[in-house]
Design an enzyme around this catalytic site. Structure first.
Site, mmCIF file in Angstrom:
data_model
loop_
_atom_site.group_PDB
_atom_site.id
_atom_site.type_symbol
_atom_site.label_atom_id
_atom_site.label_comp_id
_atom_site.label_asym_id
_atom_site.label_seq_id
_atom_site.Cartn_x
_atom_site.Cartn_y
_atom_site.Cartn_z
ATOM 1 N N ASN A 1 31.232 -1.680 106.656
ATOM 2 C CA ASN A 1 31.464 -0.470 107.605
ATOM 3 C C ASN A 1 30.475 0.457 107.185
ATOM 4 O O ASN A 1 30.540 1.126 106.210
ATOM 5 C CB ASN A 1 32.810 -0.353 107.363
ATOM 6 C CG ASN A 1 33.064 1.423 108.222
ATOM 7 O OD1 ASN A 1 32.051 1.647 109.028
ATOM 8 N ND2 ASN A 1 34.140 1.933 108.189
ATOM 9 N N HIS A 20 40.266 3.550 112.238
ATOM 10 C CA HIS A 20 40.165 3.934 110.820
ATOM 11 C C HIS A 20 40.561 5.243 110.344
ATOM 12 O O HIS A 20 40.697 6.195 111.197
ATOM 13 C CB HIS A 20 38.482 3.764 110.773
ATOM 14 C CG HIS A 20 37.966 3.916 109.377
ATOM 15 N ND1 HIS A 20 37.888 5.162 108.518
ATOM 16 C CD2 HIS A 20 37.629 3.075 108.172
ATOM 17 C CE1 HIS A 20 37.513 5.042 107.241
ATOM 18 N NE2 HIS A 20 37.276 3.620 107.126
ATOM 19 N N GLU A 60 43.962 -0.314 104.406
ATOM 20 C CA GLU A 60 43.242 0.722 103.581
ATOM 21 C C GLU A 60 43.941 1.910 103.253
ATOM 22 O O GLU A 60 44.132 2.825 103.944
ATOM 23 C CB GLU A 60 41.974 0.981 104.380
ATOM 24 C CG GLU A 60 41.466 -0.144 105.295
ATOM 25 C CD GLU A 60 39.886 0.215 105.543
ATOM 26 O OE1 GLU A 60 39.397 1.246 105.427
ATOM 27 O OE2 GLU A 60 39.440 -0.631 106.127
ATOM 28 N N GLY A 63 36.601 5.520 99.427
ATOM 29 C CA GLY A 63 35.499 6.264 98.759
ATOM 30 C C GLY A 63 35.953 6.973 97.200
ATOM 31 O O GLY A 63 35.211 7.909 96.957
ATOM 32 N N SER A 96 37.308 1.149 98.709
ATOM 33 C CA SER A 96 36.689 1.048 97.338
ATOM 34 C C SER A 96 36.392 -0.155 96.804
ATOM 35 O O SER A 96 36.449 -0.507 95.429
ATOM 36 C CB SER A 96 37.331 2.009 96.120
ATOM 37 O OG SER A 96 37.161 3.526 96.422
ATOM 38 N N GLY A 102 32.929 -0.245 102.316
ATOM 39 C CA GLY A 102 32.251 0.765 103.073
ATOM 40 C C GLY A 102 31.313 1.286 102.138
ATOM 41 O O GLY A 102 29.868 0.597 102.250
#
Ligand code: PGA
Length: 225
Positions: A8, A85, A149, A155, A187, A208
């Protein structure tokens, strides 16, 4: 089917960076899907790389300035779409009802849906996930992929413990009357790839930040798949 790894890219990268990225990932043989910023999608599709969008509109066409429809995505050759998301839910205020409409449109247009769900630390996990699934998938005919997620993992370099993740995957699966594919996102990186590889019940991973560098992404894929 083996496991899948999904990138992503969010809203990142310049066109020269994308071209360099494509050169590198087009040599990969494992099962990979790239979800670039949508204007870059054709560059991946023309190279035969499985491509997804990061969002679609809840309608096929009409006066929706700035939007892209599932029908257009399909015409272009995209195969997948990420829906729901946590950044879309939080920043763009997408509700489960809107997400539900988007999922229906995606399936109508023959796109594979990656439905993102996730709880935050202060929330009742089971309650949140159940609501996201039941409301998001209300009257949906057809199967989706669930990307679990946890919001606190996106992140942040923090991933849930093995026990927690294993329990959550089991719980998610228990809410479906088909053998739903559950992937993990949040992550995922080179440091934790081995640990994540070992978690039972996962059909893949959504990456990501660590997917933005092609070499790193490929290395992660090689560990995970
Ligand atoms: P991250 O993002 O890998 O940077 O945590 C994952 C995601 O937002 O899907």
């Amino acid at each position: 089917m083996g496991k899948i790894i999904i990138a992503n890219h969010k809203m990142n990268m310049s066109l020269p960076e994308i071209k360099d990225y494509i050169d590198k990932v087009s040599k990969v043989s494992f099962d990979m899907v790239i979800c670039p910023t949508s204007i870059y999608a054709p560059y991946f599709i023309e190279k035969g790389i499985k491509t997804g969008l990061q969002n679609i509109c809840f309608e096929d066409n009409g006066p929706f300035t700035g939007e892209i429809s599932g029908k257009q995505a399909k015409d272009l050759g995209a195969e997948y779409v990420i829906i729901g998301h946590s950044e879309r839910r939080r920043i763009f205020e997408e509700t489960n009802d809107v997400i539900n409409l988007k999922i229906k449109k995606a399936l109508e247009n023959d796109l594979k849906v990656i439905l993102c769900i996730g709880d935050n630390t202060y929330e009742d996990k089971k309650e949140v996930l159940k609501k996201q699934i039941t409301e998001g998938l209300k009257d949906v005919k057809g199967e989706v992929i669930i990307s679990y997620e946890p919001v606190y993992s996106i992140g942040t370099d923090i991933i849930p413990s093995r026990e927690e993740l294993t329990d959550t995957i089991k719980y998610i699966k228990s809410l479906f009357d088909y053998d739903v594919k559950v992937i993990y996102g949040g992550s995922v990186n080179l440091k934790n790839a081995l640990e994540l590889k070992d978690i039972g019940g996962l059909s893949g991973y959504l990456v990501g930040t660590a997917s933005l560098d092609a070499t790193t992404f490929i290395k992660i894929g090689e560990v995970l798949l």
